[in-house]
Design a protein around this motif. Sequence first.
Motif, PDB file in Angstrom:
ATOM      1  N   ALA A 211       0.750  -1.049   0.096  1.00 33.62           N
ATOM      2  CA  ALA A 211      -0.106   0.014   0.092  1.00 33.62           C
ATOM      3  C   ALA A 211       0.948   1.437   0.093  1.00 33.62           C
ATOM      4  CB  ALA A 211      -0.993   0.064   1.283  1.00 33.62           C
ATOM      5  N   GLY A 212       0.890   2.033  -1.060  1.00 30.59           N
ATOM      6  CA  GLY A 212       1.587   3.361  -1.224  1.00 30.59           C
ATOM      7  C   GLY A 212       3.083   3.255  -1.714  1.00 30.59           C
ATOM      8  N   SER A 213       3.344   1.894  -1.858  1.00 31.41           N
ATOM      9  CA  SER A 213       4.815   1.531  -2.418  1.00 31.41           C
ATOM     10  C   SER A 213       4.839   0.130  -3.341  1.00 31.41           C
ATOM     11  CB  SER A 213       5.876   1.491  -1.059  1.00 31.41           C
ATOM     12  OG  SER A 213       6.883   1.519  -1.413  1.00 31.41           O
ATOM     13  N   ILE A 214       6.186   0.025  -3.501  1.00 29.64           N
ATOM     14  CA  ILE A 214       6.307  -1.284  -4.241  1.00 29.64           C
ATOM     15  C   ILE A 214       7.537  -1.942  -3.343  1.00 29.64           C
ATOM     16  CG2 ILE A 214       5.813  -0.451  -6.301  1.00 29.64           C
ATOM     17  CD1 ILE A 214       8.840  -0.252  -7.162  1.00 29.64           C
ATOM     18  N   GLY A 215       7.814  -3.139  -3.902  1.00 24.41           N
ATOM     19  CA  GLY A 215       8.817  -3.988  -3.311  1.00 24.41           C
ATOM     20  C   GLY A 215      10.270  -3.339  -3.779  1.00 24.41           C
ATOM     21  N   GLY A 216      11.352  -3.631  -3.055  1.00 19.48           N
ATOM     22  CA  GLY A 216      12.642  -3.259  -3.361  1.00 19.48           C
ATOM     23  C   GLY A 216      13.247  -3.981  -4.307  1.00 19.48           C
ATOM     24  N   CYS A 217      14.043  -3.231  -5.284  1.00 20.04           N
ATOM     25  CA  CYS A 217      14.513  -3.811  -6.461  1.00 20.04           C
ATOM     26  C   CYS A 217      16.053  -3.542  -6.383  1.00 20.04           C
ATOM     27  CB  CYS A 217      13.979  -3.204  -7.701  1.00 20.04           C
ATOM     28  SG  CYS A 217      12.285  -3.488  -7.886  1.00 20.04           S
ATOM     29  N   THR A 218      16.825  -4.495  -7.138  1.00 22.31           N
ATOM     30  CA  THR A 218      18.264  -4.461  -6.829  1.00 22.31           C
ATOM     31  C   THR A 218      18.906  -3.392  -7.825  1.00 22.31           C
ATOM     32  OG1 THR A 218      18.393  -6.133  -8.481  1.00 22.31           O
ATOM     33  CG2 THR A 218      18.594  -6.875  -6.095  1.00 22.31           C
ATOM     34  N   GLY A 219      18.352  -2.854  -8.902  1.00 22.29           N
ATOM     35  CA  GLY A 219      18.785  -1.950  -9.780  1.00 22.29           C
ATOM     36  C   GLY A 219      17.919  -1.654 -10.941  1.00 22.29           C
ATOM     37  N   PRO A 220      18.208  -0.668 -11.738  1.00 19.97           N
ATOM     38  CA  PRO A 220      17.411  -0.409 -12.818  1.00 19.97           C
ATOM     39  C   PRO A 220      16.598  -1.242 -13.637  1.00 19.97           C
ATOM     40  CG  PRO A 220      19.478   1.054 -12.715  1.00 19.97           C
ATOM     41  CD  PRO A 220      19.852  -0.134 -11.877  1.00 19.97           C
ATOM     42  N   ASP A 221      17.429  -2.294 -14.108  1.00 25.22           N
ATOM     43  CA  ASP A 221      16.611  -3.431 -14.831  1.00 25.22           C
ATOM     44  C   ASP A 221      15.533  -4.157 -13.989  1.00 25.22           C
ATOM     45  OD1 ASP A 221      18.448  -3.041 -16.886  1.00 25.22           O
ATOM     46  OD2 ASP A 221      19.729  -4.635 -16.354  1.00 25.22           O
ATOM     47  N   THR A 222      15.742  -4.462 -12.790  1.00 24.59           N
ATOM     48  CA  THR A 222      14.539  -5.275 -12.012  1.00 24.59           C
ATOM     49  C   THR A 222      13.570  -3.943 -11.628  1.00 24.59           C
ATOM     50  OG1 THR A 222      15.838  -4.927  -9.940  1.00 24.59           O
ATOM     51  CG2 THR A 222      16.032  -7.119 -11.209  1.00 24.59           C
ATOM     52  N   TYR A 223      13.887  -2.827 -11.291  1.00 19.97           N
ATOM     53  CA  TYR A 223      13.127  -1.920 -11.183  1.00 19.97           C
ATOM     54  C   TYR A 223      12.192  -1.522 -12.213  1.00 19.97           C
ATOM     55  CZ  TYR A 223      11.625   2.893  -9.448  1.00 19.97           C
ATOM     56  OH  TYR A 223      11.017   3.988  -9.257  1.00 19.97           O
ATOM     57  N   ALA A 224      12.503  -1.420 -13.677  1.00 21.82           N
ATOM     58  CA  ALA A 224      11.686  -1.206 -14.536  1.00 21.82           C
ATOM     59  C   ALA A 224      10.862  -2.287 -15.044  1.00 21.82           C
ATOM     60  CB  ALA A 224      12.632  -0.909 -15.837  1.00 21.82           C
ATOM     61  N   THR A 225      11.417  -3.849 -14.820  1.00 21.77           N
ATOM     62  CA  THR A 225      10.560  -4.903 -14.896  1.00 21.77           C
ATOM     63  C   THR A 225       9.415  -5.037 -14.046  1.00 21.77           C
ATOM     64  OG1 THR A 225      12.325  -6.132 -15.574  1.00 21.77           O
ATOM     65  CG2 THR A 225      10.526  -7.416 -14.570  1.00 21.77           C
ATOM     66  N   ALA A 226       9.799  -4.556 -12.332  1.00 26.77           N
ATOM     67  CA  ALA A 226       8.681  -4.239 -11.476  1.00 26.77           C
ATOM     68  C   ALA A 226       7.514  -3.414 -11.917  1.00 26.77           C
ATOM     69  CB  ALA A 226       9.286  -4.062 -10.124  1.00 26.77           C
ATOM     70  N   LEU A 227       8.042  -2.265 -12.379  1.00 26.53           N
ATOM     71  CA  LEU A 227       6.982  -1.400 -12.637  1.00 26.53           C
ATOM     72  C   LEU A 227       6.071  -1.814 -13.966  1.00 26.53           C
ATOM     73  CD1 LEU A 227       8.999   1.987 -12.250  1.00 26.53           C
ATOM     74  CD2 LEU A 227       7.262   1.082 -10.637  1.00 26.53           C
ATOM     75  N   ASN A 228       6.742  -2.423 -14.785  1.00 23.64           N
ATOM     76  CA  ASN A 228       6.034  -2.661 -16.146  1.00 23.64           C
ATOM     77  C   ASN A 228       5.123  -3.794 -15.528  1.00 23.64           C
ATOM     78  OD1 ASN A 228       5.635  -2.754 -19.127  1.00 23.64           O
ATOM     79  ND2 ASN A 228       6.403  -4.868 -18.775  1.00 23.64           N
ATOM     80  N   ASN A 229       5.262  -4.879 -14.966  1.00 25.09           N
ATOM     81  CA  ASN A 229       4.663  -6.052 -14.730  1.00 25.09           C
ATOM     82  C   ASN A 229       3.483  -5.316 -13.752  1.00 25.09           C
ATOM     83  OD1 ASN A 229       5.880  -7.863 -15.910  1.00 25.09           O
ATOM     84  ND2 ASN A 229       7.402  -8.230 -14.231  1.00 25.09           N
ATOM     85  N   LEU A 230       3.626  -4.308 -12.758  1.00 24.01           N
ATOM     86  CA  LEU A 230       2.718  -3.910 -12.189  1.00 24.01           C
ATOM     87  C   LEU A 230       1.435  -3.054 -12.936  1.00 24.01           C
ATOM     88  CD1 LEU A 230       4.557  -2.649  -8.924  1.00 24.01           C
ATOM     89  CD2 LEU A 230       2.691  -4.374  -8.716  1.00 24.01           C
ATOM     90  N   ARG A 231       2.147  -2.473 -13.924  1.00 26.48           N
ATOM     91  CA  ARG A 231       1.179  -1.716 -14.675  1.00 26.48           C
ATOM     92  C   ARG A 231       0.290  -2.223 -15.489  1.00 26.48           C
ATOM     93  NH1 ARG A 231       6.347   2.654 -15.481  1.00 26.48           N
ATOM     94  NH2 ARG A 231       5.708   3.896 -13.614  1.00 26.48           N
ATOM     95  N   GLU A 232       0.998  -3.445 -16.068  1.00 31.28           N
ATOM     96  CA  GLU A 232       0.359  -4.394 -16.893  1.00 31.28           C
ATOM     97  C   GLU A 232      -0.684  -5.412 -16.185  1.00 31.28           C
ATOM     98  OE1 GLU A 232       2.748  -6.012 -19.762  1.00 31.28           O
ATOM     99  OE2 GLU A 232       3.304  -4.524 -20.807  1.00 31.28           O
ATOM    100  N   GLY A 233      -0.283  -5.893 -15.060  1.00 31.60           N
ATOM    101  CA  GLY A 233      -0.957  -6.919 -14.464  1.00 31.60           C
ATOM    102  C   GLY A 233      -1.910  -6.498 -13.335  1.00 31.60           C
ATOM    103  N   VAL A 234      -1.605  -5.432 -12.799  1.00 35.90           N
ATOM    104  CA  VAL A 234      -2.355  -4.981 -11.690  1.00 35.90           C
ATOM    105  C   VAL A 234      -3.087  -3.719 -11.759  1.00 35.90           C
ATOM    106  CG1 VAL A 234      -2.299  -4.284  -9.087  1.00 35.90           C
ATOM    107  CG2 VAL A 234      -0.873  -6.131  -9.896  1.00 35.90           C
TER     108      VAL A 234
END
Length: 264
Positions: A211-234
């Motif tokens: 709520a109000g955040s996302i899980g931590g990511c190790t760097g730019p690649d995983t961060y971009a993947t996380a945001l893309n999957n959240l936008r497309e799947g949630v």
Amino acid sequence: MLEDDFTYVVRKALKGLALSPGEAALRAGLVPAEVTALIDGRFSGSVARKLAPALGLDPAALEGHPGYAPKPQLLHTLRRLDIPFEDGQVNAWLLREDDVTLLFDTGFSPDSCARALDAVQAFEIDATFITHGHRDHTGGLPEIRKRSREIYGPAHDSLPGVKPLRPGDSIRTGALTIHAFDLAGHCAGALGYRIEGLTRPVCVVGDALFAGSIGGCTGPDTYATALNNLREGVMNLPDRTLLLPGHGPATTAGEERKGNPFLA
């Protein structure tokens, strides 16, 4: 209480973009001390609003983050199991719908998982679904293997006794269908689960979203993947969809579209 306050939001965005506080300040037209103060917990709405675009965050959501408190109406058949984890807590979610009992994630240890299940008299489980392989979500598996008829989880993790699922797979149990989808980013191979057949849509998101955040990511690649999957799947789910995270309170897709600085 939210899992992440505004300091974590800023830190996660900085890490995800591989930016130093000084570089972010330069982009935002701020002095480094203003950004450092924010990271250290000295909140300023005007600084947050100026900094947000430099971090790819929503200005209004970051400015309002200290007061963000989603208030979803949970289904009466759904229970949050608040399980101790080191100095904090981790969620497991128990769903009892008609004659079907489902569990999502297993907590940090067999003992803590057993105590949480015994407290709600969940002695037999039809199916358990693991969102990702981190120990705070899988540590209870030895206990769950004694109680659950079936256990499913990400194929990526190859957990002993867990049947592998991949994005796009679906499991039917009773009147419910559980659809697995890709939520990798915070954790490689992580899955989310959309539950079909309830009176309102429900989506289990693990540590991909708080709520109000996302899980931590190790760097730019995983961060971009996380945001893309959240936008497309949630974030394409209906506003009233209940979102069940791995830590912190439940929320809804509609509330996160307004109040989550990463997704608003």
